[in-house]
Scaffold this motif. Structure first.
Motif, PDB file in Angstrom:
ATOM      1  N   LEU A   1       0.851  -1.181   0.000  1.00 51.34           N
ATOM      2  CA  LEU A   1       0.000   0.000   0.000  1.00 51.34           C
ATOM      3  C   LEU A   1       0.889   1.232   0.000  1.00 51.34           C
ATOM      4  O   LEU A   1       1.683   1.438   0.918  1.00 51.34           O
ATOM      5  CB  LEU A   1      -0.908  -0.012   1.235  1.00 51.34           C
ATOM      6  CG  LEU A   1      -1.826   1.189   1.456  1.00 51.34           C
ATOM      7  CD1 LEU A   1      -2.842   1.310   0.318  1.00 51.34           C
ATOM      8  CD2 LEU A   1      -2.537   1.070   2.807  1.00 51.34           C
ATOM      9  N   PHE A   2       0.770   2.051  -1.043  1.00 52.27           N
ATOM     10  CA  PHE A   2       1.613   3.245  -1.185  1.00 52.27           C
ATOM     11  C   PHE A   2       0.868   4.452  -0.632  1.00 52.27           C
ATOM     12  O   PHE A   2      -0.182   4.850  -1.151  1.00 52.27           O
ATOM     13  CB  PHE A   2       1.978   3.465  -2.647  1.00 52.27           C
ATOM     14  CG  PHE A   2       2.889   2.408  -3.200  1.00 52.27           C
ATOM     15  CD1 PHE A   2       4.269   2.549  -3.136  1.00 52.27           C
ATOM     16  CD2 PHE A   2       2.358   1.249  -3.762  1.00 52.27           C
ATOM     17  CE1 PHE A   2       5.112   1.559  -3.643  1.00 52.27           C
ATOM     18  CE2 PHE A   2       3.198   0.253  -4.270  1.00 52.27           C
ATOM     19  CZ  PHE A   2       4.575   0.417  -4.204  1.00 52.27           C
TER      20      PHE A   2
ATOM     21  N   TYR B   1       3.606   0.599   2.850  1.00 53.21           N
ATOM     22  CA  TYR B   1       3.329  -0.397   3.879  1.00 53.21           C
ATOM     23  C   TYR B   1       3.086  -1.743   3.203  1.00 53.21           C
ATOM     24  O   TYR B   1       2.334  -1.820   2.219  1.00 53.21           O
ATOM     25  CB  TYR B   1       2.105  -0.016   4.708  1.00 53.21           C
ATOM     26  CG  TYR B   1       2.365   1.078   5.701  1.00 53.21           C
ATOM     27  CD1 TYR B   1       2.572   0.790   7.046  1.00 53.21           C
ATOM     28  CD2 TYR B   1       2.413   2.406   5.302  1.00 53.21           C
ATOM     29  CE1 TYR B   1       2.812   1.792   7.965  1.00 53.21           C
ATOM     30  CE2 TYR B   1       2.663   3.428   6.213  1.00 53.21           C
ATOM     31  CZ  TYR B   1       2.866   3.110   7.547  1.00 53.21           C
ATOM     32  OH  TYR B   1       3.116   4.116   8.454  1.00 53.21           O
ATOM     33  N   ILE B   2       3.705  -2.772   3.702  1.00 51.64           N
ATOM     34  CA  ILE B   2       3.480  -4.123   3.206  1.00 51.64           C
ATOM     35  C   ILE B   2       2.397  -4.766   4.066  1.00 51.64           C
ATOM     36  O   ILE B   2       2.483  -4.762   5.297  1.00 51.64           O
ATOM     37  CB  ILE B   2       4.780  -4.939   3.248  1.00 51.64           C
ATOM     38  CG1 ILE B   2       5.814  -4.302   2.313  1.00 51.64           C
ATOM     39  CG2 ILE B   2       4.515  -6.395   2.861  1.00 51.64           C
ATOM     40  CD1 ILE B   2       7.210  -4.839   2.475  1.00 51.64           C
ATOM     41  N   ILE B   3       1.369  -5.285   3.415  1.00 54.53           N
ATOM     42  CA  ILE B   3       0.223  -5.871   4.118  1.00 54.53           C
ATOM     43  C   ILE B   3      -0.014  -7.277   3.571  1.00 54.53           C
ATOM     44  O   ILE B   3      -0.079  -7.480   2.360  1.00 54.53           O
ATOM     45  CB  ILE B   3      -1.052  -5.028   3.929  1.00 54.53           C
ATOM     46  CG1 ILE B   3      -0.817  -3.588   4.389  1.00 54.53           C
ATOM     47  CG2 ILE B   3      -2.229  -5.648   4.674  1.00 54.53           C
ATOM     48  CD1 ILE B   3      -1.952  -2.638   4.035  1.00 54.53           C
ATOM     49  N   SER B   4      -0.145  -8.231   4.457  1.00 52.30           N
ATOM     50  CA  SER B   4      -0.428  -9.612   4.079  1.00 52.30           C
ATOM     51  C   SER B   4      -1.510 -10.151   5.002  1.00 52.30           C
ATOM     52  O   SER B   4      -1.321 -10.203   6.217  1.00 52.30           O
ATOM     53  CB  SER B   4       0.849 -10.457   4.188  1.00 52.30           C
ATOM     54  OG  SER B   4       0.600 -11.805   3.908  1.00 52.30           O
ATOM     55  N   VAL B   5      -2.646 -10.524   4.420  1.00 54.81           N
ATOM     56  CA  VAL B   5      -3.762 -11.043   5.206  1.00 54.81           C
ATOM     57  C   VAL B   5      -4.237 -12.357   4.579  1.00 54.81           C
ATOM     58  O   VAL B   5      -4.696 -12.372   3.432  1.00 54.81           O
ATOM     59  CB  VAL B   5      -4.940 -10.048   5.270  1.00 54.81           C
ATOM     60  CG1 VAL B   5      -6.050 -10.609   6.166  1.00 54.81           C
ATOM     61  CG2 VAL B   5      -4.485  -8.687   5.777  1.00 54.81           C
TER      62      VAL B   5
ATOM     63  N   ILE C   1      -6.913  -0.588   8.338  1.00 58.35           N
ATOM     64  CA  ILE C   1      -5.493  -0.255   8.198  1.00 58.35           C
ATOM     65  C   ILE C   1      -5.326   1.088   7.506  1.00 58.35           C
ATOM     66  O   ILE C   1      -4.567   1.959   7.966  1.00 58.35           O
ATOM     67  CB  ILE C   1      -4.755  -1.359   7.421  1.00 58.35           C
ATOM     68  CG1 ILE C   1      -4.695  -2.648   8.241  1.00 58.35           C
ATOM     69  CG2 ILE C   1      -3.344  -0.902   7.032  1.00 58.35           C
ATOM     70  CD1 ILE C   1      -4.183  -3.845   7.462  1.00 58.35           C
ATOM     71  N   TYR C   2      -6.044   1.287   6.412  1.00 62.70           N
ATOM     72  CA  TYR C   2      -5.926   2.533   5.655  1.00 62.70           C
ATOM     73  C   TYR C   2      -6.294   3.744   6.505  1.00 62.70           C
ATOM     74  O   TYR C   2      -5.542   4.730   6.568  1.00 62.70           O
ATOM     75  CB  TYR C   2      -6.819   2.467   4.413  1.00 62.70           C
ATOM     76  CG  TYR C   2      -6.836   3.752   3.610  1.00 62.70           C
ATOM     77  CD1 TYR C   2      -5.837   4.008   2.674  1.00 62.70           C
ATOM     78  CD2 TYR C   2      -7.837   4.702   3.796  1.00 62.70           C
ATOM     79  CE1 TYR C   2      -5.853   5.190   1.937  1.00 62.70           C
ATOM     80  CE2 TYR C   2      -7.853   5.877   3.064  1.00 62.70           C
ATOM     81  CZ  TYR C   2      -6.862   6.116   2.147  1.00 62.70           C
ATOM     82  OH  TYR C   2      -6.862   7.285   1.430  1.00 62.70           O
ATOM     83  N   HIS C   3      -7.433   3.686   7.176  1.00 60.96           N
ATOM     84  CA  HIS C   3      -7.861   4.841   7.964  1.00 60.96           C
ATOM     85  C   HIS C   3      -6.949   5.084   9.147  1.00 60.96           C
ATOM     86  O   HIS C   3      -6.675   6.243   9.504  1.00 60.96           O
ATOM     87  CB  HIS C   3      -9.311   4.648   8.422  1.00 60.96           C
ATOM     88  CG  HIS C   3     -10.313   4.927   7.351  1.00 60.96           C
ATOM     89  ND1 HIS C   3     -10.732   6.198   7.025  1.00 60.96           N
ATOM     90  CD2 HIS C   3     -10.960   4.099   6.481  1.00 60.96           C
ATOM     91  CE1 HIS C   3     -11.593   6.153   6.037  1.00 60.96           C
ATOM     92  NE2 HIS C   3     -11.745   4.890   5.683  1.00 60.96           N
ATOM     93  N   HIS C   4      -6.449   4.034   9.748  1.00 61.54           N
ATOM     94  CA  HIS C   4      -5.518   4.223  10.862  1.00 61.54           C
ATOM     95  C   HIS C   4      -4.219   4.871  10.404  1.00 61.54           C
ATOM     96  O   HIS C   4      -3.731   5.816  11.038  1.00 61.54           O
ATOM     97  CB  HIS C   4      -5.214   2.880  11.525  1.00 61.54           C
ATOM     98  CG  HIS C   4      -4.246   2.996  12.666  1.00 61.54           C
ATOM     99  ND1 HIS C   4      -4.635   3.310  13.944  1.00 61.54           N
ATOM    100  CD2 HIS C   4      -2.883   2.852  12.709  1.00 61.54           C
ATOM    101  CE1 HIS C   4      -3.564   3.365  14.725  1.00 61.54           C
ATOM    102  NE2 HIS C   4      -2.497   3.081  14.009  1.00 61.54           N
TER     103      HIS C   4
END
Length: 262
Positions: free
Chosen positions: A220-221, A227-231, A253-256
């Motif tokens: 996520l840029f 940020y690297i996100i893995s779910v 995650i985005y809003h935080h």
């Protein structure tokens, strides 16, 4: 990232199934982990290691992205993709096959690239990159192999590590890392991590789906850096449960990150 952890744990508390998650600030190394080493069926997440290996062999001069391959009837299979809908014996470049494998998760393109790169070589390269649980054991849509125990597998920690390698172009000339990120940014399956995000949000990612399994991972840029996100999710009673869960985690995650300090 403790405040973010609490928000995500609140979401998970109302859910069933199992999950593994990693969120990393690539610049600072700040990291949130929940069951990062839990192993899941990889589904189409395994297509990112295949792409990396194709690029590695291309950089080494063993392959060419401009080489053309014929999509013969022997490769026709079901599941995701568009090649199954096109005329028989269509000719595609390796670059086009890689693009289709990622942005529409084309299974025919994937199986052709597995044969081109070599299953064992994909696995050796992933081991060399430090991925502990990622293994390619079967072609796409080969459910007989999966039932026999030859399932493709990965973990949230492995995918986060692999996306960090892509972002840093580890082991490759920077142009190849940039090419992979460009392809991932053109992802057309956006029903999970980016589902609730503003349209202009830039995310380079890949999704995966199997019965009872929904995954999404990528980069996520944001203005403050990537940020690297893995779910990864599994044990779902219905796949819509996983879709909603990963989409809500992506929104949280985005809003935080955009509106709150870490």
């Amino acid at each position: 990232m403790e405040a973010l952890r609490q928000k995500i744990e609140d979401i998970l508390a109302a859910d069933t199934g199992c999950w593994g998650m990693v969120v990393t600030n690539h610049a600072t190394g700040a990291r949130l982990e929940l069951n990062p080493e839990m192993v899941f069926p990889a589904a189409s997440m395994i297509k990112v290691p295949i792409m990396y290996e194709i690029m590695r062999q291309t950089a080494a001069g063993k392959l060419s992205l401009d080489e053309t391959l014929v999509v013969t009837s022997g490769y026709r299979t079901g599941g995701a993709g568009i090649l199954k809908e096109l005329r028989p014996d269509i000719t595609m470049t390796v670059r086009e096959l890689v693009t289709l494998m990622i942005i529409v998760s084309d299974n025919i393109a994937t199986n052709m690239l597995i044969d081109l790169a070599g299953m064992d070589q994909v696995n050796r390269t992933m081991t060399g990159l430090g991925l502990k649980s990622t293994v390619l054991r079967r072609r796409m849509m080969d459910f007989d192999a999966a039932r026999a125990g030859n399932e493709n597998e990965t973990s949230a920690a492995d995918l986060a590590r692999l996306f960090a390698h892509l972002l840093s172009s580890t082991g490759l000339p920077p142009a190849y890392g940039a090419l992979m990120l460009d392809i991932l940014k053109r992802q057309q399956i956006r029903d999970k991590l980016p589902y609730f995000l503003p349209e202009e949000t830039v995310i380079a990612h890949k999704t995966g789906t199997l019965p009872g399994v929904e995954h999404d991972a990528g980069i996520l840029f944001l203005p403050g850096g990537p940020y690297i996100i893995s779910v990864l999710t599994g044990g779902l009673t219905a796949n819509v449960q996983g879709l909603q869960l990963v989409a809500n985690i992506g929104k949280t995650i985005y809003h935080h990150l955009c509106f709150r300090e870490e």
